[in-house]
Structures are given as C-alpha cells and as structure tokens.
Enzyme design. Structure first.
Site, PDB file in Angstrom:
ATOM      1  N   SER A   1      -2.519 -19.660 -31.257  1.00 39.49           N
ATOM      2  CA  SER A   1      -4.013 -20.259 -30.303  1.00 39.49           C
ATOM      3  C   SER A   1      -4.309 -21.165 -31.266  1.00 39.49           C
ATOM      4  O   SER A   1      -4.473 -21.965 -31.272  1.00 39.49           O
ATOM      5  CB  SER A   1      -4.542 -18.936 -30.466  1.00 39.49           C
ATOM      6  OG  SER A   1      -5.430 -18.657 -31.854  1.00 39.49           O
ATOM      7  N   ASP A 117      -6.647 -11.105 -23.363  1.00 45.79           N
ATOM      8  CA  ASP A 117      -6.938 -11.744 -24.329  1.00 45.79           C
ATOM      9  C   ASP A 117      -8.361 -11.665 -24.840  1.00 45.79           C
ATOM     10  O   ASP A 117      -9.573 -12.231 -24.026  1.00 45.79           O
ATOM     11  CB  ASP A 117      -7.095 -13.104 -24.157  1.00 45.79           C
ATOM     12  CG  ASP A 117      -6.458 -13.789 -26.045  1.00 45.79           C
ATOM     13  OD1 ASP A 117      -7.005 -12.927 -26.760  1.00 45.79           O
ATOM     14  OD2 ASP A 117      -5.670 -14.598 -26.284  1.00 45.79           O
ATOM     15  N   HIS A 149      -3.410 -11.254 -26.439  1.00 46.01           N
ATOM     16  CA  HIS A 149      -2.785 -12.402 -27.656  1.00 46.01           C
ATOM     17  C   HIS A 149      -1.819 -13.340 -27.108  1.00 46.01           C
ATOM     18  O   HIS A 149      -1.383 -12.472 -27.770  1.00 46.01           O
ATOM     19  CB  HIS A 149      -4.076 -12.926 -28.464  1.00 46.01           C
ATOM     20  CG  HIS A 149      -3.861 -13.131 -29.418  1.00 46.01           C
ATOM     21  ND1 HIS A 149      -4.857 -14.350 -28.589  1.00 46.01           N
ATOM     22  CD2 HIS A 149      -3.805 -14.348 -30.307  1.00 46.01           C
ATOM     23  CE1 HIS A 149      -4.858 -15.621 -29.673  1.00 46.01           C
ATOM     24  NE2 HIS A 149      -4.380 -15.759 -30.477  1.00 46.01           N
TER      25      HIS A 149
END
Length: 403
Positions: A1, A117, A149
């Site tokens: 991320s 997620d 995720h």
C-alpha cells in the site's frame, strides 16, 4: 500500500514522463483510513493507531529537514487538526485527500485492490476509479480480487499496460473491459472481465426489517409494521464474529433473508438508513452484512462469511464536518455507505444485516452498557443486486418471506 500510495501521489502532480501507474491497495485518504462517517476508527486490529503513528512509521528523507517536519507538521498542523475527540472531517484531512488532487493527473491508471482488505478498505481505490473512469483522455480500469490486503494484478495484465503506455504497442488495452474481478473460487491470475464496476446490470434493492430480537429477525422486500422498537447493549468484549453466529444475544440485532435457492450477485456499494436513539451522548455504530450459516472451518474463504462492513458516528447524522452530542432517548436518522463489494452469494446461504455498537477490531472500546434503540420501521438496507428486485425475488424460489 505504501508504494501504491506513492504512485498515485506522483501521478496527481501531472509530472511529465509518468505514463502509467498500477497502484496496489493505495491509501488515498488518511481520513478514510482512520475515520468512517465521522467515527474514529483504526485499521483491522491496530487498536488506537492514528495518523500520528503513521507519520512516525514512514518519516524519512533529508535529515536536515527532519526537525522542520517534526515541529511544523507533526507538532503543529497534525496536532491541531487530527481531532480524535469528534472524528469530524476538517481542513486537515481534506488537504491530504488525493481525490481532491486528481486535476493534473494524465497517466493511465489501473487500480488494484481486494474486496476483503480490512487494512486499507476497498473504498480507497473505488473512489479514485469512479472519479477517473469518465474523464476524457484518461484510461482508467480496476482490478479487484477476493482476498485481503495487497495482491497485484496478473503479470500478463500489467505487461500489457506497460507495453501499451510505456512502449506504444497498440494492443488495445485501453479499449477492453473496465473491470476485472476475480470470482470467489478462481485463482487471482484468472480475473473475469466485466463492462464496469459496479456491474451496469446492478440495481438498488431496498430491504426492510422484521423484528426478532434478541434472536434473529427477518429482511423483507415490503415494509412491515413492527409494533415495538428493538434495543441492543454495547459490549466490546464480544467480537463481531461471535455476535454474527449467536442464536440469542442482547449485544446485536440481526435480520436474515430467506435461504437462497439460486445464487445472487451483489455488485457495488450497499447503504443503510438507521433510525436510532442512544442512552448516552456518544456511541459507536457498526454494521456488517454477513452470509449465514457461518463457515467456521479454518480453511474458509474470506467470502464465506463477511460480505461487507461499515461504521459511523451517530453524532454526524447531519454532517460529516460537524457532529453534535446526542440527546439520550431522542431518535436520529442516519444514512451511510458500507464498503464496496462484488460477490456472488451461493445457494443455501442467507443474507444477514447485523447492527451493533462497538466493533472490537475497528472501533474504540468504551465501557460496556450503552444502549442503542433501533426503530425497525424506519431502518433499511439497500443492496446493489445484479438483475435488481426481480433477480432478488427469484433467488429465493418459493420462499414467500422474500416477497
């Protein structure tokens, strides 16, 4: 991320030479990471974490600027803008929302995210994709899988994007389907192509409540005259997983559809409208959409049980930017979205709307005992059903409760 966020951030500058980005699970707004509809919320399992923790975790760069950043950003702007007391949306959070910065963006964008997620929730990519997909001169598509995720698109898909936008290979990727979604039992390397997300054939279907507390109520396509309100008692000691499986409890309200005799396809963003009162001036509000019976097998897929979730602060029933203390006993009406999803619910399952207060994995943990009273006659959930009300009704066959 973190790399996904940096890719999007770079693209929002409009810098020359950046032709294509594939952000994976990007954090597109710290507010949406640490707040939900006015409620102070943390990522799954990270109790109490907020943007100041994130600052300390990622703080890097020129050592000569470190003291300046600490004093100007962390100890001034952040300290004065974070507002953990109310959770309201303010200028501090707006300044850090990449949705507001998309104007200069000119790169092709393939957003990649997972519907399950619960760290960087899927609305992060969806809100950017929805803003970009209709923009002239921009190629925007989305890849969603059913895991957790992270998780990049298939290598072949990424190679086609890089070949087209970095090397000028006319492979037609910009003319293909806009949405690529990995179905529940398929490998991540084999997404199914769809015209768009949400599925263009999805239409909103509103379901009403039939009382049943402290056991299980029902969901109905038609409004039902419930003679009494229903009350739950907040207690963070009970997880949402335990509450969803309970046959009888005062700590949640749950309403079930009939059992599916045909699969039903949900695609888009569900929303809830809740009319409630609180015994205290402040309360957490949590909503899960679940699939029952619960699969407790250790190898159960993420899609087997939790369809989507949402959280809100009833104090923000009128505005995200300005909450107000609740008057105990007074009823308030609030509408908010759950997380976007695209999922096929199989035969033999029931859809379940669960309303509770503190979600121990996501919200703060106030002392137990706050009572939330729900008016079932003024509380609904609206689902994005592929095929609309007709598909929803036919999915339950002869189960007249769905009529």
């Amino acid at each position: 991320s973190h790399p996904g966020t940096l890719a999007l951030a770079a693209a929002t500058t409009g810098v020359d030479g950046l032709e294509v980005i594939i952000p994976i699970a990007p954090n597109t707004s710290p507010y949406h990471y640490y707040r939900s509809n006015g409620l102070v919320r943390h990522p799954f399992g990270y109790l109490g974490e907020d943007i100041d923790n994130l600052y300390e975790f990622v703080h890097s760069g020129n050592d000569a600027r470190r003291d300046y950043c600490d004093s100007t950003v962390r100890d001034d702007e952040m300290l004065n803008g974070i507002d953990r007391a109310s959770g309201d949306y303010n200028a501090f959070w707006e300044k850090r929302d990449y949705l507001k910065d998309l104007g200069p963006l000119k790169a092709a964008v393939l957003m990649a995210h997972a519907f399950n997620d619960w760290n960087v929730v899927p609305e992060h990519s969806n809100r950017i994709y929805q803003a970009l997909k209709g923009r002239e001169g921009i190629t925007a598509q989305v890849f969603y899988h059913q895991g957790g995720h992270g998780g990049e698109p298939p290598s072949e898909m990424m190679n086609r994007w890089f070949a087209r936008f970095l090397h000028g290979v006319e492979n037609g990727v910009e003319n293909g389907p806009r949405a690529w979604i990995v179905r529940e039992n398929d490998p991540r390397t084999k997404p199914t192509a769809y015209e768009d997300f949400p599925n263009p054939e999805a239409a909103p279907v509103t379901l009403h409540l039939v009382s049943g507390s402290p056991q299980r109520g029902q969901l109905s396509l038609e409004p039902v005259d419930n003679p009494e309100n229903e009350t739950l008692v907040d207690n963070f000691s009970f997880s949402g997983v335990a509450l969803a499986q309970a046959d009888w409890t005062d700590h949640r309200l749950i309403y079930l559809s009939p059992t599916l005799t045909e699969p039903i396809h949900l695609s888009g963003t569900a929303s809830v409208t809740i009319k409630l009162s609180s015994s205290k001036p402040a309360a957490n509000l949590s909503v899960w959409l679940v699939s029952l019976p619960w699969n407790g097998n250790r190898k159960a897929k993420a899609t087997d049980n939790i369809i989507t979730r949402g959280w809100a602060d009833p104090q923000n029933y009128r505005s995200l930017t300005e909450g107000e203390p609740l008057t105990p006993g007074r009823f308030y009406k609030m509408t908010f979205d759950l997380q976007p999803d695209d999922q096929v619910i199989p035969v033999g399952q029931q859809l379940g709307l669960m309303i509770f207060s503190s979600d121990r994995d996501f919200t703060l943990h106030p002392d137990p005992g706050t009572r939330l009273t729900i008016d079932p006659n003024a509380t609904t959930i609206t689902l994005p059903v592929v095929g609309g009300a007709g598909a929803f009704t036919s999915a339950f066959g002869s189960n007249s409760d769905a009529e």
